[in-house]
Write an enzyme that holds these catalytic residues in place. Structure first.
Site, mmCIF file in Angstrom:
data_model
loop_
_atom_site.group_PDB
_atom_site.id
_atom_site.type_symbol
_atom_site.label_atom_id
_atom_site.label_comp_id
_atom_site.label_asym_id
_atom_site.label_seq_id
_atom_site.Cartn_x
_atom_site.Cartn_y
_atom_site.Cartn_z
ATOM 1 N N SER A 113 0.800 -1.215 0.000
ATOM 2 C CA SER A 113 0.000 0.000 0.000
ATOM 3 C C SER A 113 0.841 1.277 0.000
ATOM 4 O O SER A 113 1.607 1.518 -0.906
ATOM 5 C CB SER A 113 -0.955 -0.046 1.189
ATOM 6 O OG SER A 113 -1.827 1.038 1.160
ATOM 7 N N LYS A 126 -1.992 -9.806 0.127
ATOM 8 C CA LYS A 126 -3.305 -9.710 0.761
ATOM 9 C C LYS A 126 -4.306 -10.560 0.005
ATOM 10 O O LYS A 126 -4.315 -10.554 -1.230
ATOM 11 C CB LYS A 126 -3.730 -8.239 0.739
ATOM 12 C CG LYS A 126 -5.010 -7.952 1.464
ATOM 13 C CD LYS A 126 -5.246 -6.464 1.564
ATOM 14 C CE LYS A 126 -6.171 -6.008 0.476
ATOM 15 N NZ LYS A 126 -6.804 -4.724 0.733
ATOM 16 N N ASP A 277 -2.202 6.469 -3.443
ATOM 17 C CA ASP A 277 -1.034 5.808 -2.851
ATOM 18 C C ASP A 277 -0.523 4.676 -3.749
ATOM 19 O O ASP A 277 -0.962 4.524 -4.885
ATOM 20 C CB ASP A 277 -1.367 5.289 -1.456
ATOM 21 C CG ASP A 277 -2.353 4.143 -1.489
ATOM 22 O OD1 ASP A 277 -3.178 4.114 -2.418
ATOM 23 O OD2 ASP A 277 -2.309 3.269 -0.597
ATOM 24 N N THR A 344 -10.729 0.443 12.890
ATOM 25 C CA THR A 344 -9.873 0.844 11.780
ATOM 26 C C THR A 344 -9.663 -0.316 10.810
ATOM 27 O O THR A 344 -9.452 -1.445 11.231
ATOM 28 C CB THR A 344 -8.512 1.297 12.348
ATOM 29 O OG1 THR A 344 -8.736 2.471 13.114
ATOM 30 C CG2 THR A 344 -7.519 1.605 11.250
ATOM 31 N N GLU A 363 -12.485 6.566 5.959
ATOM 32 C CA GLU A 363 -11.576 6.615 7.096
ATOM 33 C C GLU A 363 -10.760 7.901 7.032
ATOM 34 O O GLU A 363 -10.526 8.441 5.940
ATOM 35 C CB GLU A 363 -10.606 5.437 7.051
ATOM 36 C CG GLU A 363 -11.228 4.097 7.263
ATOM 37 C CD GLU A 363 -10.149 3.032 7.477
ATOM 38 O OE1 GLU A 363 -9.833 2.735 8.631
ATOM 39 O OE2 GLU A 363 -9.618 2.532 6.477
HETATM 40 C C1 G1P Z 1 -3.701 2.276 8.330
HETATM 41 C C2 G1P Z 1 -4.834 3.258 8.495
HETATM 42 C C3 G1P Z 1 -6.159 2.552 8.290
HETATM 43 C C4 G1P Z 1 -6.167 1.878 6.923
HETATM 44 C C5 G1P Z 1 -4.954 0.972 6.794
HETATM 45 C C6 G1P Z 1 -4.838 0.377 5.401
HETATM 46 O O1 G1P Z 1 -3.800 1.252 9.301
HETATM 47 O O2 G1P Z 1 -4.809 3.875 9.758
HETATM 48 O O3 G1P Z 1 -7.200 3.477 8.411
HETATM 49 O O4 G1P Z 1 -7.335 1.131 6.740
HETATM 50 O O5 G1P Z 1 -3.765 1.701 7.053
HETATM 51 O O6 G1P Z 1 -4.701 1.363 4.415
HETATM 52 P P1 G1P Z 1 -2.953 1.271 10.677
HETATM 53 O O7 G1P Z 1 -1.499 1.399 10.302
HETATM 54 O O8 G1P Z 1 -3.407 2.490 11.423
HETATM 55 O O9 G1P Z 1 -3.309 -0.022 11.354
HETATM 56 ZN ZN ZN Z 2 -3.290 1.540 -0.211
#
Ligand code: G1P
Ligand code: ZN
Length: 543
Positions: A113, A126, A277, A344, A363
């Site tokens: 990501s 994933k 991203d 989350t 989010e």
């Molecule tokens: C982070 C973001 C969350 C998102 C995830 C994947 O996770 O905070 O909202 O869904 O990346 O893109 P975290 O590192 O906080 O667990």
């Molecule tokens: Zn991503």
């Protein structure tokens, strides 16, 4: 073509996090059987024989090699078909589109990501299920259990498969279909949004700058913005996917998308700046010298659904993650929409979307999406904004300010402390948990803590329970502080502190959030002892 059963030893650390199994690229490359074991664990869990999968990644370092391993393992495990993006590329939202369009049994996405790529960066894998969304915890836990008891994996001994040309090839009983990674996705966008109106916006001279950050969305953005919508040539910058993202950090935020931010804050800035991203599911939207907070963004998308072709018939409900500001709730209340608060991670929206309880969700972490797929969707969010701009004729800043005047403003910021020693981060959270019961009643300046808890969630559809999703501290004036540890990092721990304060008075809404939240930021540090536990006096990233 010989099928080999390769003896292997199980790993203990293949538990998927917020979003799949993410590790340093070198862990995947240099630990023998590390990738193969995890892939076999997925295949065993879903019983891949005779199943159809979508496969692709964001093009980062090791994408090509991992893709070949997975194809050879899918053939050895007798999958019916694997639909691969040309050159091994697929954005995360596009994988979700293909799974749903062709009703496959799931898909595998190769990406970490928004984490940097390259040999010193991160890699990830994933699994998405047949609804097109990230596997729920019941499935990821089953994959983890499989991974801990593997004794062998299956792979074919064969030369690499050519994925550079679209078309169908057969290997044993397995069909490998190489697809154009962009077409189905772009077609879906054209169905959802009013391309005519957006096209005439561009014809009138509207200037967009879209920064693909040398990651996967370049070809998608090129096709949609420049080809189908007639935006100026050169609208898409850094549009060619590169293995190391050309050294850019593929996270669209104010810190990492530096060049775009500088352009948008310069005197001759375009009308809109946007970025996505590494794998294309996040979005950032900017106007000239103006940043749209992602929590506001999802609220604004929801508030303006009548203007957008694919949503004009109405929303069934909306959802946000707990840490996201409550701007969306205000819209839902005024419009009489059901709204939900989830932990989350996008996987928690899946059951609500599948059950038709919600149409839009988002989010704070630059993610928004809808029932069109089961992932958040960067370009979708940007097109939704363009649709609103085209229909209203207003600027981005005007739309946001009018929104605040109507619904009030939720000042919001997130402070991240990255790369903290794991033990120190755990110590901070444990200390907070121990003191939860004693926090309510504590007075801080004119404010007072009225509630503190450790967020737990029961899915209203599946009734699955998820514990330990962040510490919430609520104040008398409605402000909130939330503390949680990241589940996507690959090195040390990341503490995220989320701060929010509601301001209904329009005359006080145009302040810098860091100033408006200064008292709360100080209180957040004091309550948790951030400096003492982490040894840090300032966050690494502020958004
Ligand atoms: C982070 C973001 C969350 C998102 C995830 C994947 O996770 O905070 O909202 O869904 O990346 O893109 P975290 O590192 O906080 O667990
Ligand atoms: Zn991503």
């Amino acid at each position: 073509m010989e099928i080999k059963l390769v003896p292997t030893t199980a790993f203990e650390d293949q538990k998927p996090g917020t979003s799949g199994l993410r590790k340093k690229t070198k862990v995947f490359m240099e630990t023998p059987n590390y990738l193969e074991n995890f892939v076999q664990a997925i295949f065993n869990t879903i019983d891949v024989k005779d199943k159809t999968l979508v496969l692709g990644g964001d093009g980062r370092f090791y994408n090509k090699e991992a893709l070949q391993v997975i194809l050879k393992m899918a053939i050895a495990n007798e999958a019916r078909e694997v639909k691969v993006g040309r050159d091994g590329l697929f954005s995360t939202p596009a994988v979700s589109v293909e799974i749903r369009k062709y009703q496959t049994d799931g898909g595998i996405i190769l990406s970490a990501s928004h984490n940097p790529g390259g040999i010193e960066g991160d890699f990830g894998i994933k699994f998405n299920t047949a609804n097109g969304g990230p596997a729920p915890e019941s499935v990821t836990n089953a994959i983890f259990e499989q991974s801990k008891k593997l004794t062998f994996y299956k792979i074919t001994d064969m030369p690499d498969i050519d994925v550079s040309r679209e078309g169908v090839q057969f290997f044993g009983d397995t069909k490998v279909t190489v697809m154009n990674p962009v077409t189905d996705y772009a077609d879906l966008m054209e169905n959802l949004f009013d391309f005519e109106a957006i096209r005439s916006l561009f014809q009138k001279g509207f200037r967009l700058r879209y920064d693909a950050l040398n990651a996967v969305t370049g070809p998608y953005a090129q096709e949609i913005f420049e080809e189908r919508l007639g935006a100026f040539a050169g609208t898409v910058v850094h549009g060619v996917p590169k293995e190391d993202f050309g050294g850019l950090h593929p996270d669209p935020n104010l810190t990492y998308a530096k060049e775009l931010v500088e352009t948008m804050y310069a005197p001759d800035a375009p009308d809109m700046g946007a970025a996505s991203d590494g794998d294309g599911d996040r979005n950032m939207v900017l106007g000239p010298s103006f940043f749209v907070n992602p929590s506001d963004s999802i609220a604004i998308l929801a508030a303006n659904y009548e203007l957008v072709k694919g949503y004009a018939q109405g929303l069934s409900g909306v959802a946000r993650s707990m840490a996201t500001s409550r701007a969306l709730d205000k819209v839902a209340d005024q419009k009489g929409l059901a709204h939900y608060e989830t932990p989350t991670g996008w996987k928690f929206f899946g059951s609500l979307l599948d059950a038709g309880k919600i149409t839009l969700c988002g989010e704070e972490s630059f993610g928004a999406g809808s029932s069109h797929i089961r992932e958040k969707d960067g370009l979708w969010s940007i097109l939704y904004w363009l649709n609103i701009l085209a229909k209203t004729g207003l600027s981005i800043k005007e739309i946001v300010q009018q929104h605040w005047q109507t619904y009030g403003r939720h000042f919001y910021t997130r402070h991240d402390y990255e790369g903290i020693e794991v033990e120190r981060a755990k110590g901070l959270m444990d200390n907070l948990k121990r003191r939860l019961a004693s926090l309510p009643g504590m007075r801080l300046k004119e404010n007072e803590i009225t509630w503190a808890d450790d967020f737990a969630y029961t899915d209203p559809v599946t009734h699955e329970m998820t514990l330990d999703q962040g510490i919430r501290v609520l104040f008398k004036d409605g402000s909130r502080i939330i503390y949680r540890l990241s589940g996507t990092g690959t090195q040390g721990a990341t503490l995220r502190v989320y701060l929010e304060k509601y301001e209904p008075d329009a005359s006080k809404q145009n302040q810098d959030p860091q100033k408006a939240l200064a008292d709360l930021i100080k209180i957040a540090g004091d309550i948790a002892g951030i400096a003492a536990f982490t040894g840090r006096t300032a966050p690494t990233v502020i958004t």
